[in-house]
Design a protein around this motif. Structure first.
Motif, PDB file in Angstrom:
ATOM      1  N   VAL A 142     -46.398 -41.880  76.889  1.00  0.00           N
ATOM      2  CA  VAL A 142     -47.648 -41.224  77.286  1.00  0.00           C
ATOM      3  C   VAL A 142     -48.190 -40.462  76.075  1.00  0.00           C
ATOM      4  O   VAL A 142     -47.491 -39.635  75.501  1.00  0.00           O
ATOM      5  N   HIS A 156     -53.991 -41.445  76.098  1.00  0.00           N
ATOM      6  CA  HIS A 156     -54.142 -41.583  77.552  1.00  0.00           C
ATOM      7  C   HIS A 156     -54.824 -40.361  78.165  1.00  0.00           C
ATOM      8  O   HIS A 156     -55.601 -40.479  79.104  1.00  0.00           O
ATOM      9  N   VAL A 181     -49.939 -46.347  82.056  1.00  0.00           N
ATOM     10  CA  VAL A 181     -49.544 -46.228  80.650  1.00  0.00           C
ATOM     11  C   VAL A 181     -49.842 -47.509  79.872  1.00  0.00           C
ATOM     12  O   VAL A 181     -50.140 -47.468  78.673  1.00  0.00           O
TER      13      VAL A 181
END
Length: 460
Positions: free
Chosen positions: A102, A125, A68
């Motif tokens: 996220v 991501h 992350v």
């Protein structure tokens, strides 16, 4: 501790706690077979149908290895349709609740390009997208995939059926060769085997038996005359009286004609096939899911990737040519812990095809004449809900609570009469009990929500 328990896997405590909250305690067969090698960073080619838990299988795997702190695209999931991509993105967001910050971005055809470009500028991501739209972004330079470590192809056979083979290979040419590649497919035809050979490194093959327990799905065949007439289908529908039925036809024309006939007879029926545009598809699926439509008549092409839990009955109006398609169809019912029924209308010319299906599934379908069924002449075909379309959505900062407040306030509609609320960027669909739909639509159209007026009408 069971070896099919998620706690038997080497997952982070936050992930295990979130899985427990979501009710994920025991792994499904596809998860138990594929998750250990996925967590070991192996390439996997898995044969699994919709509803088998495959999204959680690859979702848990890709979130486990996600860094992350590195705010760049590390994973891309390709799906054949916008609906499946949307479902996958939602499931990944649920699975990622235990991991902070996220960013998951959906890129799909049928949606405006501009907002996606702006979102990509802010970074992500994980990308979930359809091949055509992902390729568009790569071509325009708005998307870079040079840091991707995990590639997932979901419903790969469906993507190849839709002609996305070239687009997939072009996308993959933009991804580092050193990566993990996970390929999920309902079937393993030759073109899937070739694709796996081209894009995967020593993949582990996983296959879950694609049959259905008779205890969960009751399968029956009803013998008809040479040409199934409308009266025979009505006989079946008014005997079983299911509140949520999918009828499968082999062609778009048959699908639309059947929907038109049932609508004429007062049934709440809608067609789902390849001639519908994206907005029409969305509205059909919203209405079926929220109980504003009790019968969905679909082709196999249009129905792939749908994940609907409340289907009580599936009817094969036309018997499919491929036994795997039959298994895939009937798997639409008997889900989420509920029992279902799969009914096949059997013409004399279908008998050999049915024998092939029975040999494939290892299950013999009991056969009865269609006339043996007792139909209920008093059956009320009306759907329990109606859907209101509000011309305002997420971009207008319109929240479900605002809509419920407007309906329970001035309109004095009890909150129990309000069903699903589905929000999109510029539209919101609200399910309301049928006898209150007119009152609710007038209140929203003529009144205000959060001090603003929004055009509203009832979908037919």
């Amino acid at each position: 501790m069971s070896n099919t328990s998620f706690s038997a896997l080497p997952l982070q405590p936050d992930m295990l706690a979130n899985l427990d909250t979501l009710g994920y305690h025991e792994m499904t067969p596809i998860q138990a077979q594929s998750l250990p090698p996925i967590l070991e960073n192996r390439d996997v080619i898995a044969k699994a149908k919709t509803g088998s838990g495959k999204t959680a299988a690859f979702g848990i795997g890709l979130l486990h290895k996600l860094n992350v702190k590195q705010f760049r695209i590390q994973t891309i999931v390709l799906c054949p349709t916008r609906e499946l991509a949307d479902q996958v993105a939602k499931e990944l967001r649920r699975l990622a609740r235990g991991t902070h910050n996220v960013k998951i971005l959906l890129l799909s055809g049928g949606m405006p390009f501009g907002p996606e470009r702006l979102s990509l500028e802010h970074g992500a991501h994980i990308i979930v997208g359809t091949p055509g739209r992902v390729q568009d972004h790569l071509g325009k330079g708005t998307l870079r995939l040079d840091h991707v470590t995990t590639l997932v192809l979901d419903e790969a056979d469906r993507m190849l059926d839709m002609g996305f083979n070239e687009a997939i290979l072009k996308i993959i040419s933009n991804i580092p060769h050193k990566r993990q590649t996970l390929l999920f497919s309902a079937t393993f035809p030759d073109n899937i085997t070739r694709l796996s050979r081209d894009i995967q490194q020593d993949p582990l093959e996983v296959s879950v038996e694609s049959t259905h327990s008779a205890a969960v799905i009751e399968q029956l065949a009803y013998e008809t005359s040479k040409q199934i007439d409308h009266e025979q289908l009505m006989h079946l529908l008014t005997h079983y009286k299911s509140e949520a039925t999918i009828i499968f036809c082999n062609t778009k024309i048959a699908c639309q004609e059947l929907a038109d006939e049932l609508q004429y007879d007062g049934f709440s029926a809608l067609a789902l096939h390849g001639d519908l545009d994206q907005r029409q598809r969305t509205e059909v699926l919203v209405q079926f899911t929220n109980r504003s439509c009790t019968i969905l008549i679909a082709t196999d092409v249009a129905s792939r990737g749908l994940d609907i839990d409340n289907v009580a009955a599936v009817i094969n109006y036309d018997l499919p040519h491929d036994p795997e398609v039959y298994v895939h169809r009937i798997g639409r019912t008997g889900r989420a812990g509920k029992k279902g029924v799969a009914l096949t209308l059997l013409r004399p010319s279908d008998r050999q095809r049915l024998k092939t299906i029975e040999a494939y599934t290892g299950h013999t379908l009991p056969r009865s004449p269609i006339d043996s069924l007792k139909s209920d002449e008093t059956y009320d075909y009306t759907a329990p809900m109606k859907t209101l379309l509000i011309y305002g959505g997420k971009k207008d900062k319109l929240r479900p609570g605002d809509i419920v407040g407007a309906l329970t306030g001035d309109a004095q509609i009890d909150s129990s009469a309000i069903g699903n609320i589905d929000r999109f960027d510029r539209f919101t669909y609200v399910a309301v009990e049928t006898d209150l739909a007119e009152t609710a639509a007038n209140r929203l159209h003529n009144g205000k929500i959060k001090g603003r007026k929004f055009k509203t009408h009832i979908l037919n």
